[in-house]
Design a protein around this motif. Structure first.
Motif, PDB file in Angstrom:
ATOM      1  N   LEU A 458      22.985  58.955  39.779  1.00  0.00           N
ATOM      2  CA  LEU A 458      24.397  58.776  40.552  1.00  0.00           C
ATOM      3  C   LEU A 458      25.090  57.443  39.708  1.00  0.00           C
ATOM      4  CD1 LEU A 458      26.284  59.186  42.844  1.00  0.00           C
ATOM      5  CD2 LEU A 458      24.518  57.686  44.554  1.00  0.00           C
ATOM      6  N   PHE A 459      26.062  57.718  39.469  1.00  0.00           N
ATOM      7  CA  PHE A 459      26.976  56.533  38.921  1.00  0.00           C
ATOM      8  C   PHE A 459      28.264  56.313  39.660  1.00  0.00           C
ATOM      9  CE2 PHE A 459      25.267  59.165  35.553  1.00  0.00           C
ATOM     10  CZ  PHE A 459      24.484  58.123  34.716  1.00  0.00           C
ATOM     11  N   ILE A 460      28.228  54.930  39.959  1.00  0.00           N
ATOM     12  CA  ILE A 460      29.347  54.297  40.927  1.00  0.00           C
ATOM     13  C   ILE A 460      30.321  53.459  40.410  1.00  0.00           C
ATOM     14  CG2 ILE A 460      29.946  53.350  43.102  1.00  0.00           C
ATOM     15  CD1 ILE A 460      26.818  54.318  44.023  1.00  0.00           C
ATOM     16  N   ASN A 461      31.278  53.433  40.159  1.00  0.00           N
ATOM     17  CA  ASN A 461      32.344  52.519  39.683  1.00  0.00           C
ATOM     18  C   ASN A 461      32.579  51.690  40.969  1.00  0.00           C
ATOM     19  OD1 ASN A 461      33.025  54.847  37.492  1.00  0.00           O
ATOM     20  ND2 ASN A 461      33.270  52.703  36.919  1.00  0.00           N
ATOM     21  N   HIS A 462      32.749  50.179  40.669  1.00  0.00           N
ATOM     22  CA  HIS A 462      32.835  49.413  41.949  1.00  0.00           C
ATOM     23  C   HIS A 462      33.431  47.927  41.706  1.00  0.00           C
ATOM     24  CE1 HIS A 462      29.285  47.025  41.908  1.00  0.00           C
ATOM     25  NE2 HIS A 462      28.633  48.095  41.342  1.00  0.00           N
ATOM     26  N   LEU A 463      33.614  47.458  42.628  1.00  0.00           N
ATOM     27  CA  LEU A 463      34.263  45.724  42.669  1.00  0.00           C
ATOM     28  C   LEU A 463      32.940  45.122  42.904  1.00  0.00           C
ATOM     29  CD1 LEU A 463      36.754  43.926  42.018  1.00  0.00           C
ATOM     30  CD2 LEU A 463      36.855  43.832  44.749  1.00  0.00           C
ATOM     31  N   MET A 472      24.827  49.886  49.995  1.00  0.00           N
ATOM     32  CA  MET A 472      24.527  51.305  49.381  1.00  0.00           C
ATOM     33  C   MET A 472      23.103  51.704  49.695  1.00  0.00           C
ATOM     34  SD  MET A 472      23.823  52.023  45.494  1.00  0.00           S
ATOM     35  CE  MET A 472      22.371  51.198  45.613  1.00  0.00           C
ATOM     36  N   GLY A 473      22.167  50.916  49.417  1.00  0.00           N
ATOM     37  CA  GLY A 473      20.656  50.870  49.710  1.00  0.00           C
ATOM     38  C   GLY A 473      20.636  51.637  51.136  1.00  0.00           C
ATOM     39  N   ILE A 474      20.988  50.965  52.355  1.00  0.00           N
ATOM     40  CA  ILE A 474      21.068  51.201  53.670  1.00  0.00           C
ATOM     41  C   ILE A 474      21.404  52.825  53.642  1.00  0.00           C
ATOM     42  CG2 ILE A 474      21.741  50.792  55.746  1.00  0.00           C
ATOM     43  CD1 ILE A 474      21.665  47.941  55.219  1.00  0.00           C
ATOM     44  N   THR A 475      22.577  53.063  53.107  1.00  0.00           N
ATOM     45  CA  THR A 475      22.948  54.319  53.322  1.00  0.00           C
ATOM     46  C   THR A 475      22.349  55.449  52.760  1.00  0.00           C
ATOM     47  OG1 THR A 475      25.549  53.365  53.289  1.00  0.00           O
ATOM     48  CG2 THR A 475      25.353  56.031  52.971  1.00  0.00           C
ATOM     49  N   LEU A 476      21.710  55.124  51.599  1.00  0.00           N
ATOM     50  CA  LEU A 476      21.010  56.156  50.936  1.00  0.00           C
ATOM     51  C   LEU A 476      19.570  56.378  51.791  1.00  0.00           C
ATOM     52  CD1 LEU A 476      21.299  55.457  47.131  1.00  0.00           C
ATOM     53  CD2 LEU A 476      22.140  57.383  48.354  1.00  0.00           C
ATOM     54  N   GLY A 477      19.151  55.242  52.362  1.00  0.00           N
ATOM     55  CA  GLY A 477      17.922  55.364  53.215  1.00  0.00           C
ATOM     56  C   GLY A 477      18.201  56.157  54.389  1.00  0.00           C
ATOM     57  N   ARG A 478      19.113  55.989  54.882  1.00  0.00           N
ATOM     58  CA  ARG A 478      19.470  56.957  56.068  1.00  0.00           C
ATOM     59  C   ARG A 478      19.346  58.282  55.886  1.00  0.00           C
ATOM     60  NH1 ARG A 478      23.550  53.237  57.555  1.00  0.00           N
ATOM     61  NH2 ARG A 478      25.191  54.697  56.986  1.00  0.00           N
ATOM     62  N   TYR A 479      19.672  58.627  54.456  1.00  0.00           N
ATOM     63  CA  TYR A 479      19.627  60.012  54.235  1.00  0.00           C
ATOM     64  C   TYR A 479      18.417  60.540  53.274  1.00  0.00           C
ATOM     65  CZ  TYR A 479      24.544  60.517  55.630  1.00  0.00           C
ATOM     66  OH  TYR A 479      25.623  60.737  56.397  1.00  0.00           O
ATOM     67  N   GLN A 505      15.746  62.490  44.508  1.00  0.00           N
ATOM     68  CA  GLN A 505      16.335  63.770  44.776  1.00  0.00           C
ATOM     69  C   GLN A 505      17.931  63.538  44.843  1.00  0.00           C
ATOM     70  OE1 GLN A 505      15.071  60.983  47.195  1.00  0.00           O
ATOM     71  NE2 GLN A 505      13.746  62.582  47.494  1.00  0.00           N
ATOM     72  N   SER A 506      18.733  64.684  45.065  1.00  0.00           N
ATOM     73  CA  SER A 506      20.019  64.618  45.008  1.00  0.00           C
ATOM     74  C   SER A 506      20.707  64.197  46.229  1.00  0.00           C
ATOM     75  CB  SER A 506      20.480  66.301  44.735  1.00  0.00           C
ATOM     76  OG  SER A 506      20.134  67.041  45.734  1.00  0.00           O
ATOM     77  N   VAL A 507      21.880  63.748  46.113  1.00  0.00           N
ATOM     78  CA  VAL A 507      22.669  63.261  47.282  1.00  0.00           C
ATOM     79  C   VAL A 507      23.513  64.174  47.986  1.00  0.00           C
ATOM     80  CG1 VAL A 507      24.068  61.448  48.390  1.00  0.00           C
ATOM     81  CG2 VAL A 507      22.555  61.010  46.132  1.00  0.00           C
ATOM     82  N   ASN A 508      23.306  64.737  49.140  1.00  0.00           N
ATOM     83  CA  ASN A 508      24.287  65.546  49.777  1.00  0.00           C
ATOM     84  C   ASN A 508      25.674  65.007  50.003  1.00  0.00           C
ATOM     85  OD1 ASN A 508      24.423  64.220  52.347  1.00  0.00           O
ATOM     86  ND2 ASN A 508      22.536  65.364  53.195  1.00  0.00           N
ATOM     87  N   GLN A 509      26.484  66.154  50.343  1.00  0.00           N
ATOM     88  CA  GLN A 509      27.848  65.621  50.405  1.00  0.00           C
ATOM     89  C   GLN A 509      28.267  64.879  51.439  1.00  0.00           C
ATOM     90  OE1 GLN A 509      30.300  66.640  47.747  1.00  0.00           O
ATOM     91  NE2 GLN A 509      31.398  65.033  48.966  1.00  0.00           N
ATOM     92  N   GLU A 510      27.592  64.815  52.752  1.00  0.00           N
ATOM     93  CA  GLU A 510      27.795  63.939  53.686  1.00  0.00           C
ATOM     94  C   GLU A 510      27.631  62.450  53.225  1.00  0.00           C
ATOM     95  OE1 GLU A 510      26.456  63.357  58.497  1.00  0.00           O
ATOM     96  OE2 GLU A 510      26.005  65.184  57.190  1.00  0.00           O
ATOM     97  N   ALA A 511      26.350  62.395  52.559  1.00  0.00           N
ATOM     98  CA  ALA A 511      26.008  60.906  52.078  1.00  0.00           C
ATOM     99  C   ALA A 511      27.213  60.482  50.925  1.00  0.00           C
ATOM    100  CB  ALA A 511      24.402  60.943  51.403  1.00  0.00           C
ATOM    101  N   MET A 512      27.414  61.324  50.393  1.00  0.00           N
ATOM    102  CA  MET A 512      28.389  61.020  49.279  1.00  0.00           C
ATOM    103  C   MET A 512      29.792  60.643  49.686  1.00  0.00           C
ATOM    104  SD  MET A 512      27.274  61.235  45.948  1.00  0.00           S
ATOM    105  CE  MET A 512      28.579  61.611  44.860  1.00  0.00           C
ATOM    106  N   ASP A 513      30.146  61.195  50.673  1.00  0.00           N
ATOM    107  CA  ASP A 513      31.434  60.688  51.562  1.00  0.00           C
ATOM    108  C   ASP A 513      31.280  59.576  52.275  1.00  0.00           C
ATOM    109  OD1 ASP A 513      32.472  63.287  50.896  1.00  0.00           O
ATOM    110  OD2 ASP A 513      32.214  64.243  52.673  1.00  0.00           O
ATOM    111  N   GLU A 514      29.984  59.269  52.855  1.00  0.00           N
ATOM    112  CA  GLU A 514      29.885  57.954  53.556  1.00  0.00           C
ATOM    113  C   GLU A 514      29.592  56.868  52.479  1.00  0.00           C
ATOM    114  OE1 GLU A 514      26.711  55.928  56.395  1.00  0.00           O
ATOM    115  OE2 GLU A 514      26.841  58.168  56.780  1.00  0.00           O
TER     116      GLU A 514
END
Length: 530
Positions: A458-463, A472-479, A505-514
């Motif tokens: 997973l690659f994320i461009n960010h500020l 980000m870690g909390i969000t992935l943990g929830r999924y 594992q892969s990230v589902n679309q709902e997690a990607m949207d969040e």
């Protein structure tokens, strides 16, 4: 005495075999309908086999055929050939993917006409003695909009013929350039735009994860009322369950299908639907097409056995011991770079640049180039792409490529860099193989990174701001997504940054949207190398 022997095991057009039969270096034997045991008794003396769809070429046959160099399928598919076994024993498998171009193109037009003028139903009614002119009122194709998904040779052929009917053509193909579209008088659109603008739709793509169900529930939800759909490509491109629902709910007008998710099809509701026209996979079933495919494989057998020239291979011969051991890890990283690069791009490239630095530049790097290109093309062109035909298929997509070699590697004993460009974006990847650490991607655009290619990235461009990594870690943990490793590249504190994650594992679309809602995150790209 003949130098090469060819065994024909299925009915193949005799005129198409003429070049082999008449060639002084070749002896051609035709034995139709043999059981496996009978094939085993004779196959050891042949350098080439030719089949269509009837005979199963198993690993046992390939193993017994000690002199075998080529297995040719006189047609587009290779489902009756154990390709993995052929590769294992160093046997090239070829087919004839272009021989049915005209036949499939014409069958598409025939299906479109049959659908819009209700010819099958009208014929059936009249043959049963019913004269009902009012019931079978058709629709003109003139002035209508044809949407095409997949503009290869067949797609272009359909566009040209549709234009002669006075149709406006709109199309989607990730490799369709603006210049090529303009020259063919085709308007480029996204799939969603085609759904809402097309009166007719025809599909001409390989069946890949990207194209499976590309015409499905969401497409039908956007469809222009009265849409008519044709599929003479591959079953599965159109979601048959969604298609039936769309017809029953009146979202589309009708469909003409030559191919199915399951063949022969068993879905009686699909086959018997009053607004569906069906044919039993006849796209390539013309006298001319069968002669072309036989001619194609005959000529390529001669080219392979005499000149080592391969165009339509669907597998790669074993590398054997000819590859330098130091080069083998770079084949792996080149392959992975192809998969990463194409998934980080929003659109496929129109230009590819490959640069080899250091001692690597002194070796023959053609296999690295082919490995990169093959994996780059696979998401859009399917599993038939390999190191043998990769550059040929790249050229067919109008993608230019350039290879540069330089002595110095800027801190690495060997360094490989690729640059992908199209009219809207560019991407640069750099990679090396580090002693004790293995293959690494060390550069993505302006960011210095250290990424080991794994199945899920997973690659994320960010500020770059405090707390953003924690969110980000909390969000992935929830999924329930576990982070195996994480690497941050940035230009300066508080500026642009690139977060690279290796996941279990892969990230589902709902997690990607969040994740996309986290302040400062943008341009999230998930890469699957599995």
């Amino acid at each position: 005495m003949n130098q090469f022997k060819v065994l024909v095991l299925d009915p193949v057009n005799e005129e198409g075999l003429k070049e082999l039969v008449d060639h002084p270096n070749y002896g051609v034997d035709v034995h139709i309908g043999l059981a496996e045991e009978e094939i085993l008794n004779i196959v050891h003396g042949y350098q080439a086999l030719i089949v269509r769809s009837q005979t199963q070429i198993t690993e046992t046959i390939i193993q017994y055929a000690r002199n075998l160099k080529v297995i040719a399928r006189a047609g587009a598919g290779v489902d009756n050939i154990d390709v993995d076994a052929a590769t294992k024993y160093g046997v090239i498998v070829i087919n004839a993917p272009d021989g049915n171009t005209i036949s499939a193109t014409e069958h598409t037009m025939a299906m479109m006409l049959a659908l819009t003028r209700q010819i099958p139903a009208a014929h059936k009614a009249l043959s049963e003695g019913k004269w009902d002119r009012k019931k079978y009122k058709g629709t003109e194709m003139y002035g209508k909009v044809l949407g095409i998904i997949g503009v290869g040779k067949i797609g272009f052929g359909v566009a040209k013929r549709a234009q002669s009917f006075g149709m406006r053509v709109i199309a989607f193909d990730p490799y369709l350039s603006d210049e090529k579209a303009q020259e063919a008088e085709i308007e480029k659109m996204e799939v969603e735009e085609i759904a809402s603008n097309a009166d007719f739709l025809t599909v001409h793509t390989p069946l890949t994860p990207q194209t499976t169900g590309i015409v499905g529930e969401s497409f039908f939800a956007r469809a222009k009322p009265g849409l008519k759909i044709v599929n003479v490509a591959r079953g599965g491109i159109i979601d048959e369950t969604a298609l039936l629902s769309a017809l029953d709910e009146g979202k589309i007008e009708g469909a003409a299908l030559d191919v199915f998710e399951e063949e022969p099809p068993s879905n009686k509701k699909l086959l018997g639907h009053p607004r569906i026209v069906v044919t039993p996979h006849l796209g390539a079933s013309t006298v001319e097409a069968q002669e072309k495919v036989a001619t194609s494989v005959s000529r390529e057998i001669i080219d392979i056995l005499e000149n080592d020239t391969v165009i339509h291979a669907v597998n790669a011969p074993r590398m054997g011991d000819t590859i330098n051991d130091e080069l083998k890890p770079y084949i792996n990283i080149a392959t992975h770079m192809g998969g990463v690069a194409i998934q980080l791009m929003n659109r496929p490239p129109s230009e590819v640049k490959l640069k080899y630095h250091g001692e690597l530049a002194l070796d023959d790097t053609s296999l690295l180039t082919r490995s990169f290109v093959a994996n780059m093309l696979k998401p859009h062109l399917g599993e038939t792409v390999n190191i043998i035909n990769a550059l040929y298929l790249l050229q067919e997509q109008d993608v230019t490529y350039k290879v540069e070699k330089r002595g110095k590697a800027h801190g690495y004993s060997n360094y490989l860099e690729v640059e992908l460009l199209n009219g809207e974006e560019s991407l640069t990847l750099g990679a090396s193989v580090l002693n004790g650490y293995g293959e690494r991607i060390v550069k993505i655009n302006d960011f210095q990174v250290d990424i080991k290619p794994t199945n899920h990235l997973l690659f994320i461009n960010h500020l770059d701001r405090p707390g953003i990594i924690g969110e980000m870690g909390i969000t992935l943990g929830r999924y329930n997504v576990n982070i195996a490793s994480m690497q941050l590249g940035r230009t300066d504190a508080g500026g642009s940054a690139l977060l690279s994650l290796s996941l279990d594992q892969s990230v589902n679309q709902e997690a990607m949207d969040e994740l996309g809602q986290i302040e400062g995150f943008h341009n999230l790209k998930q890469v699957d190398l599995s």
